[in-house]
Every structure is written in C-alpha cells, then in structure tokens.
Design an enzyme around this catalytic site. Structure first.
Site, mmCIF file in Angstrom:
data_model
loop_
_atom_site.group_PDB
_atom_site.id
_atom_site.type_symbol
_atom_site.label_atom_id
_atom_site.label_comp_id
_atom_site.label_asym_id
_atom_site.label_seq_id
_atom_site.Cartn_x
_atom_site.Cartn_y
_atom_site.Cartn_z
ATOM 1 N N VAL A 31 0.877 -1.236 -0.048
ATOM 2 C CA VAL A 31 -0.002 -0.133 0.010
ATOM 3 C C VAL A 31 0.945 1.413 -0.264
ATOM 4 O O VAL A 31 1.838 1.219 0.650
ATOM 5 C CB VAL A 31 -0.821 -0.041 1.132
ATOM 6 C CG1 VAL A 31 -1.620 1.151 1.196
ATOM 7 C CG2 VAL A 31 -1.844 -1.368 1.393
ATOM 8 N N ASP A 141 -12.642 -11.742 6.038
ATOM 9 C CA ASP A 141 -11.193 -11.689 6.473
ATOM 10 C C ASP A 141 -11.062 -10.593 7.437
ATOM 11 O O ASP A 141 -10.414 -9.643 7.341
ATOM 12 C CB ASP A 141 -10.340 -11.539 5.225
ATOM 13 C CG ASP A 141 -8.941 -11.839 5.716
ATOM 14 O OD1 ASP A 141 -8.683 -12.127 6.740
ATOM 15 O OD2 ASP A 141 -8.011 -11.316 4.906
HETATM 16 N N1 ADE Z 1 -2.564 1.017 5.290
HETATM 17 C C1 ADE Z 1 -3.700 0.045 4.346
HETATM 18 N N2 ADE Z 1 -4.762 1.048 3.947
HETATM 19 C C2 ADE Z 1 -4.524 2.084 4.259
HETATM 20 C C3 ADE Z 1 -5.247 3.542 4.460
HETATM 21 N N3 ADE Z 1 -6.299 3.538 3.603
HETATM 22 N N4 ADE Z 1 -4.728 4.454 5.090
HETATM 23 C C4 ADE Z 1 -3.641 4.292 6.021
HETATM 24 N N5 ADE Z 1 -3.107 3.156 5.915
HETATM 25 C C5 ADE Z 1 -3.524 2.252 5.382
#
Ligand code: ADE
Length: 307
Positions: A31, A141
């Site tokens: 991410v 999940d």
């Molecule tokens: N980690 C995974 N998804 C996220 C998000 N939308 N904002 C911040 N950290 C994250």
C-alpha cells in the site's frame, strides 16, 4: 469486399498519481500513500496473483456503493500497465494512523477510546451485515489489520477482497471455501463445517470481531492489569505463523480463547465488555451475538460512561 479496419480500442486513461511512500506490505503486494486529484489517498497495489481479490473488492465497492462512516471510502479501482506487467490498484481514502494493529502496537488507550473504537467497528460491521438497504455482505477476512483508525479515533473497516454479498443470484456453495486469515478463523471454518444459511457466514465475522475487541481491551490502561507489548490473539499459544492444524488444536480441540484478566472483570464497565467478547467468540455459531446487538450494547456503555 475489403472490410474496414477495426476501430482502435479506447485508450486507457489513467489519471495522474504522485506516489509518496510505501505504508504497508503484505502477501498481496503493498500500500502506498499518494496524491490523486489533489487528495491524499492510499493505493493498494496488488500482484497479478491477487486479480480475483481485486475483482471481488472492485465489485463490492461498485455494486453496492458502500457509503458509511465506518467503511473505508473508495475512490477507484484501476488496472495499470507498469513496466510491461499489469498491476491491480484499489485507491481509497488515506488514514494517517494506519491499521488498528499498528495503532494498538504503539498506543495504550483509555476507557473512552476503547468504547469509541469498538462501537465504531460494530457500527461498520452492522452496516455490512444488514440487508435492508443492500444485500447482506460477509467480510470473511475480518481482523485488526483490516480495520483503520481515523483522525477522530473511530475506525473504518477495509479490505473487501474476500467478501461475499448475499444478493439474489449469490451461489452460497462458492462462499463455503475456507478463506480468511488462519489466526482469526472461527471453529467451524477451521473444521470445514459451515452451515448453509447466510447468517452462518455473518457469525464467522462475529467470532473474529470478538478477537479484535479483545485486542483493543488488551491495550486499555484503565485498570491495574499489566500491559506488556501488543500481542495478536493466541500469539502466546500458537506464535506468529500458526498453521491450520495449530489453530484447530488451540481453538477447536483445547477450546482455548485469549485470556480475560481478573482486573478487567472487576471493573463495572469492562466486565460487561468482557461478557460481550465472550458472546462473540462462542464455539457454537448460533450462540454468538449479532453485530447489531454488539453495537447496541456498546452504545449503552458509551452512555453509562458519560453519566
Ligand atoms: N494501510 C492500508 N490501507 C490504508 C489506508 N487507507 N490509509 C492508511 N494506511 C493504510
């Protein structure tokens, strides 16, 4: 007759995105924090092997327009060609505190925060499970890594890549495959004995909700109970990388659950919180509370806290 050449396929227009930094990794990919249409966003970049999970999440977000303060806000799902291979992206709102796991690892919380975090999660799950405004959706999940903490210390639920929507043409046979994270699998999932009704799938989320509520409670500094480092549910028994058979032995055969400390049950509000947790992780799926009932109980506790 000479046919006309086929019309060119429409170009894939990908809006410009400024990738800033990687904020989390997983088996699915990673991410990124990024800037997209002048907004800070999170971009989940999934490996080609995760195409099905991308497709599921894309459909859940676009078919049912999930719009709720405790569900992660969706911006776009895109296929992008990067360095000659396809990447699958899910673009969502960004939350600077990150996942509930990270938040609990680095913070000890007070009673008010415990109730706020928990109540907002139960509210999000109630919305997901309800079937008046949309079909019932089982998350499948559910875990603290798939919950994000917002700036106001309430939460939103994320990651719908394993979710299942019980709409009119849903094939429940497909929903019976063992999915989810081993540590959070309910006894009936571990044993491959899921009943065939929609509610049975929702009860599986509730078992995991019990574990997540316990994780929150384990970081509450309201009592004299000792607080060590953050530990995942069952970490003291099955360690960091349990197999299915480790989990079967722990959860189904020995019927163990995370420890409820006496200091918690001696506290008037936390005692009720512990009872709620225990009614979420019951061995019998039918005996578990509904998300709505957990939410109602927490609303009542929040009221008691104010008085
Ligand atoms: N980690 C995974 N998804 C996220 C998000 N939308 N904002 C911040 N950290 C994250």
């Amino acid at each position: 007759l000479i046919g006309l050449p086929p019309p060119p396929s429409p170009p894939i227009i990908s809006k410009h995105i400024d990738l800033h930094e990687i904020i989390s990794h997983g088996q699915y990919g990673h991410v990124w924090k990024a800037l997209y249409e002048n907004k800070l966003v999170a971009v989940k970049m999934m490996l080609p092997s995760e195409k099905d999970s991308w497709e599921t999440e894309r459909k859940i977000y676009s078919n049912y327009i999930l719009h709720h303060e405790n569900i992660l806000n969706f911006h776009a799902a895109e296929k992008r060609l990067e360095n000659n291979y396809i990447q699958y992206w899910i673009i969502t709102e960004f939350h600077q505190h990150g996942s509930l796991t990270d938040f609990l690892t680095f913070n000890i919380i007070d009673l008010k925060t415990l109730i706020n975090l928990s109540l907002s999660i139960a509210n999000g799950l109630t919305y997901l499970h309800e079937n008046m405004k949309k079909p019932s959706i089982a998350h499948r999940d559910f875990k603290s890594r798939n919950v994000l903490v917002k700036d106001n210390f309430t939460c939103c639920i994320s990651d719908f890549g394993s979710s299942f929507a019980f709409d009119d043409n849903a094939d429940k046979e497909k929903a019976k495959f063992q999915v989810g994270t081993k540590r959070y699998m309910a006894p009936e999932v571990l044993e491959g004995a899921i009943a065939f009704r929609t509610e049975a799938f929702l009860c599986i989320d509730i078992y995991a909700l019990g574990l997540v509520l316990w994780e929150i409670l384990s970081r509450c500094g309201e009592t004299q109970a000792p607080i060590g480092n953050y530990q995942a549910p069952y970490e003291n028994i099955v360690g960091l990388h349990p197999s299915i058979s480790d989990m079967v032995e722990c959860v189904c055969e020995r019927k163990l659950r995370p420890i409820i400390l006496p200091e918690w049950t001696e506290h008037p509000i936390l005692k009720e919180f512990c009872e709620t947790i225990e009614e979420c992780w019951e061995m019998e799926a039918d005996a578990r509370l509904s998300a709505w009932c957990v939410y109602e109980r927490l609303v009542e506790q929040a009221r008691n806290l104010e008085n």
